[in-house]
Motif scaffolding. Structure first.
Motif, short mmCIF file in Angstrom:
data_model
loop_
_atom_site.label_atom_id
_atom_site.label_comp_id
_atom_site.label_asym_id
_atom_site.label_seq_id
_atom_site.Cartn_x
_atom_site.Cartn_y
_atom_site.Cartn_z
N SER A 127 -6.20 73.38 34.15
CA SER A 127 -5.33 73.81 34.46
C SER A 127 -4.01 73.03 35.10
CB SER A 127 -6.46 73.67 35.87
OG SER A 127 -7.69 73.55 35.67
N ARG A 128 -3.20 71.82 33.64
CA ARG A 128 -2.75 71.49 33.99
C ARG A 128 -1.37 72.76 33.82
NH1 ARG A 128 -2.79 65.41 31.30
NH2 ARG A 128 -4.31 64.61 32.89
N GLU A 129 -0.32 72.00 33.97
CA GLU A 129 1.29 73.35 34.23
C GLU A 129 1.31 73.64 32.61
OE1 GLU A 129 5.00 75.12 36.08
OE2 GLU A 129 3.41 73.58 36.81
N HIS A 130 1.46 72.76 32.04
CA HIS A 130 2.29 72.14 30.95
C HIS A 130 0.69 71.92 29.79
CE1 HIS A 130 6.01 73.51 32.11
NE2 HIS A 130 6.07 72.59 33.24
N LEU A 131 1.06 72.52 29.40
CA LEU A 131 -0.51 71.88 28.15
C LEU A 131 0.27 71.00 26.92
CD1 LEU A 131 -3.41 74.04 27.82
CD2 LEU A 131 -3.12 72.33 29.22
N ASP A 132 0.80 70.20 27.04
CA ASP A 132 0.95 69.47 26.07
C ASP A 132 0.37 69.16 25.03
OD1 ASP A 132 0.75 67.36 26.80
OD2 ASP A 132 2.47 67.13 27.58
N ASP A 133 1.14 68.48 23.61
CA ASP A 133 0.41 67.60 22.52
C ASP A 133 -0.95 66.69 23.05
OD1 ASP A 133 0.91 69.32 20.53
OD2 ASP A 133 2.12 67.74 19.51
N GLU A 134 -0.04 66.17 24.35
CA GLU A 134 -0.25 64.36 24.98
C GLU A 134 -2.43 65.34 25.65
OE1 GLU A 134 -0.07 61.42 28.38
OE2 GLU A 134 1.47 62.83 27.14
N THR A 135 -1.86 66.31 26.44
CA THR A 135 -3.31 67.05 26.79
C THR A 135 -4.21 67.29 26.45
OG1 THR A 135 -1.16 67.63 28.81
CG2 THR A 135 -3.66 68.45 28.50
N TRP A 136 -3.77 68.02 24.74
CA TRP A 136 -4.83 69.15 24.00
C TRP A 136 -5.68 67.29 23.67
CZ3 TRP A 136 -6.93 72.76 24.50
CH2 TRP A 136 -5.87 74.43 25.04
N GLU A 137 -4.96 66.18 23.55
CA GLU A 137 -5.45 64.91 22.74
C GLU A 137 -6.27 64.34 24.29
OE1 GLU A 137 -2.83 61.79 21.25
OE2 GLU A 137 -2.39 63.45 20.03
N GLU A 138 -6.42 64.94 24.76
CA GLU A 138 -7.06 64.32 26.11
C GLU A 138 -8.29 64.67 26.48
OE1 GLU A 138 -5.88 62.89 30.20
OE2 GLU A 138 -3.84 63.48 29.49
N ILE A 139 -8.50 65.88 25.78
CA ILE A 139 -9.29 67.28 26.14
C ILE A 139 -9.99 66.84 24.65
CG2 ILE A 139 -9.64 69.83 25.32
CD1 ILE A 139 -7.21 70.57 26.86
N GLU A 140 -9.95 65.77 23.65
CA GLU A 140 -10.17 65.88 22.66
C GLU A 140 -11.16 65.13 22.34
OE1 GLU A 140 -7.86 65.46 18.59
OE2 GLU A 140 -7.85 67.51 18.59
N ASP A 141 -10.66 64.31 23.53
CA ASP A 141 -10.99 61.97 23.75
C ASP A 141 -12.54 62.80 24.85
OD1 ASP A 141 -9.65 60.83 22.04
OD2 ASP A 141 -8.08 61.06 23.62
N THR A 142 -12.49 63.90 25.74
CA THR A 142 -13.73 64.43 26.30
C THR A 142 -14.62 64.38 25.43
OG1 THR A 142 -11.71 64.83 28.55
CG2 THR A 142 -13.57 65.85 28.71
N LEU A 143 -14.56 65.60 25.22
CA LEU A 143 -15.50 66.23 24.21
C LEU A 143 -16.53 64.95 23.46
CD1 LEU A 143 -13.63 69.78 22.66
CD2 LEU A 143 -15.49 69.15 24.52
N LEU A 144 -15.50 63.85 22.93
CA LEU A 144 -15.95 63.48 22.04
C LEU A 144 -16.46 61.95 22.32
CD1 LEU A 144 -12.99 62.47 19.49
CD2 LEU A 144 -14.89 63.65 19.19
N THR A 145 -16.44 61.59 23.86
CA THR A 145 -16.90 60.78 25.16
C THR A 145 -18.36 61.79 24.70
OG1 THR A 145 -14.47 60.08 25.47
CG2 THR A 145 -16.69 59.85 26.43
N ALA A 146 -17.84 62.61 25.02
CA ALA A 146 -19.42 63.55 25.12
C ALA A 146 -20.65 63.80 24.18
CB ALA A 146 -19.08 65.29 25.81
N ASP A 147 -20.23 63.29 23.18
CA ASP A 147 -21.00 63.09 21.51
C ASP A 147 -20.99 64.62 21.22
OD1 ASP A 147 -21.59 60.89 21.28
OD2 ASP A 147 -23.38 60.48 22.93
#
Length: 404
Positions: A127-147
């Motif tokens: 939902s962030r206004e600007h989906l930069d590379d840093e945000t996509w990395e956070e999305i990756e980390d969230t998914l990896l943390t959830a196994d």
């Protein structure tokens, strides 16, 4: 003079002796009986003292309760005592399991309480206004943390980036729909997740349940019996976990609650023999399904794993196995994948049962273990209740992930 003294002494002795005889004879004479006492009618009977012995029962016969007329009522009816004999144990009352249709949907609230963090985290980031590379990395980390696993995570992120770029503006409803579609692709909606228990050419269907100690394997076998009974099937249970003392008792208790017969052997006996007998009994009884609970092998002990292979070979002398279900604890995460690999090398796993899925926020293990084994998750455990084992439904699972 001496003669006089001697005579006096002799006289005294004679008189004393005669007196003793007279007294002795008086003492030996029996005493006369005491006169009879006149009973005191007004005096209350004496109260017994503590420690007094009970009096001898009176000779007068006492009336039974049947002979006593109760005031203002009819004479009591004598109750006939049952004949003496060994007490018969009452058969346990059979339980009626909850229907399985839509069970996961009914348990979705319980599932969403633990899994909602993953969906909310992803929606917040998207939902962030600007989906930069840093945000996509956070999305990756969230998914990896959830196994979810590395490869599935990369696929999901790439799909989301492409869809968001095309979409342009993003409302919360659009994001939710977008995320739901991409998660369903990962989980898989086209896979057959039914538990195979009805072969066309024979009866019974044979299902073997394997897994490491502590994953809830025996409990899952008992709950699966309830699922089958709820769907109208008859079941025989094979207690082939002979190394754990309480396993056979536990499984038999589960069976008795729904009317399933349990075949068991001696403690520390041959598991393959028990499994063989269970299938034989199932054939003779004409039941629909035989469920075989195996010992919780430690995946690091090669000898025990070889024995699990022996159980499979012995059972297949009767008929081929229709299902080999691997029970995994969802809370173990990546360690569960290590267990899954070892079991898959020994027996051909056809389906996965994930227990304790309501007790972890790492629901991504569903995706990871399917990718690891190439077989679907067919059942999930969502609590300690007897009817908390549910058929896995991808849509209900994803909806629980992303919330309402």
């Amino acid at each position: 003079m001496e003669t006089v003294i001697l005579a006096v002494v002799i006289a005294v002795v004679v008189i004393g002796a005669l007196g003793g005889l007279i007294v002795g004879s008086r003492r030996r004479k029996p005493l006369p009986p005491p006169p009879p006492k006149t009973p005191d009618i007004t005096a209350p009977p004496a109260e017994p003292h503590v420690g007094d012995e009970a009096e001898t029962p009176r000779d007068e016969p006492r009336r039974t309760i049947e002979e006593v007329d109760l005031p203002g009522g009819a004479a009591p009816v004598a109750v006939e005592e049952p004949p003496a004999g060994p007490a018969l144990e009452e058969a346990p009352e059979l339980e009626i399991p909850e229907p399985t249709a839509g069970r996961l949907v009914r348990l979705r609230a319980r599932l969403s309480r633990s899994q909602n963090a993953l969906g909310k985290g992803l929606l917040t980031l998207l939902s962030r206004e600007h989906l930069d590379d840093e945000t996509w990395e956070e999305i990756e980390d969230t998914l990896l943390t959830a196994d979810v696993g590395v490869q599935p995570t990369q696929e999901l992120v790439e799909g989301l980036r492409e869809r968001v770029k095309v979409l342009g503006t993003r409302t919360p409803e659009e994001l939710r729909g977008l995320l739901r579609e991409e998660l369903l692709k990962l989980v898989g909606t086209e896979v057959d997740r039914s538990v195979k228990t009805e072969p066309e050419d024979r009866k019974p269907g044979i299902v073997m349940v394997v897994g490491v100690n502590g994953t809830g394997k025996t409990t899952t076998t008992g709950k699966l019996a309830r699922v089958l009974v709820a769907d109208g099937r008859t079941v025989v249970l094979g207690a082939a976990d002979t190394f754990r003392a309480a396993a056979a008792d536990q499984l038999q208790t589960w069976g008795e609650r729904v009317g399933a017969y349990t075949v068991r052997g001696p403690e520390a006996g041959d598991p393959a023999s028990v499994a063989f007998d269970a299938v034989k009994e199932g054939k003779e009884m004409g039941v629909d399904v035989v469920l075989i609970d195996t010992a919780g092998r430690l995946h690091t002990k090669t000898g025990l794993m070889d024995e699990l292979g022996k159980v499979k070979r012995v059972v297949e002398k009767h008929a081929p196995l229709d299902e080999v279900l691997l029970v995994l604890d969802a809370t173990t995460g990546q360690n569960g994948l290590v267990q899954a690999r070892v079991f898959a090398e020994v027996v051909d796993i056809t389906g996965i049962v994930l227990t304790k899925l309501d007790g972890t926020a790492k629901g991504g293990i569903v995706v990871a273990v399917q990718r690891e084994l190439g077989v679907p998750v067919k059942l999930v455990g969502l609590g300690e209740g007897a009817d908390d084992l549910a058929p896995f439904e991808p849509e209900a699972f994803v909806d629980a992930l992303i919330g309402e």
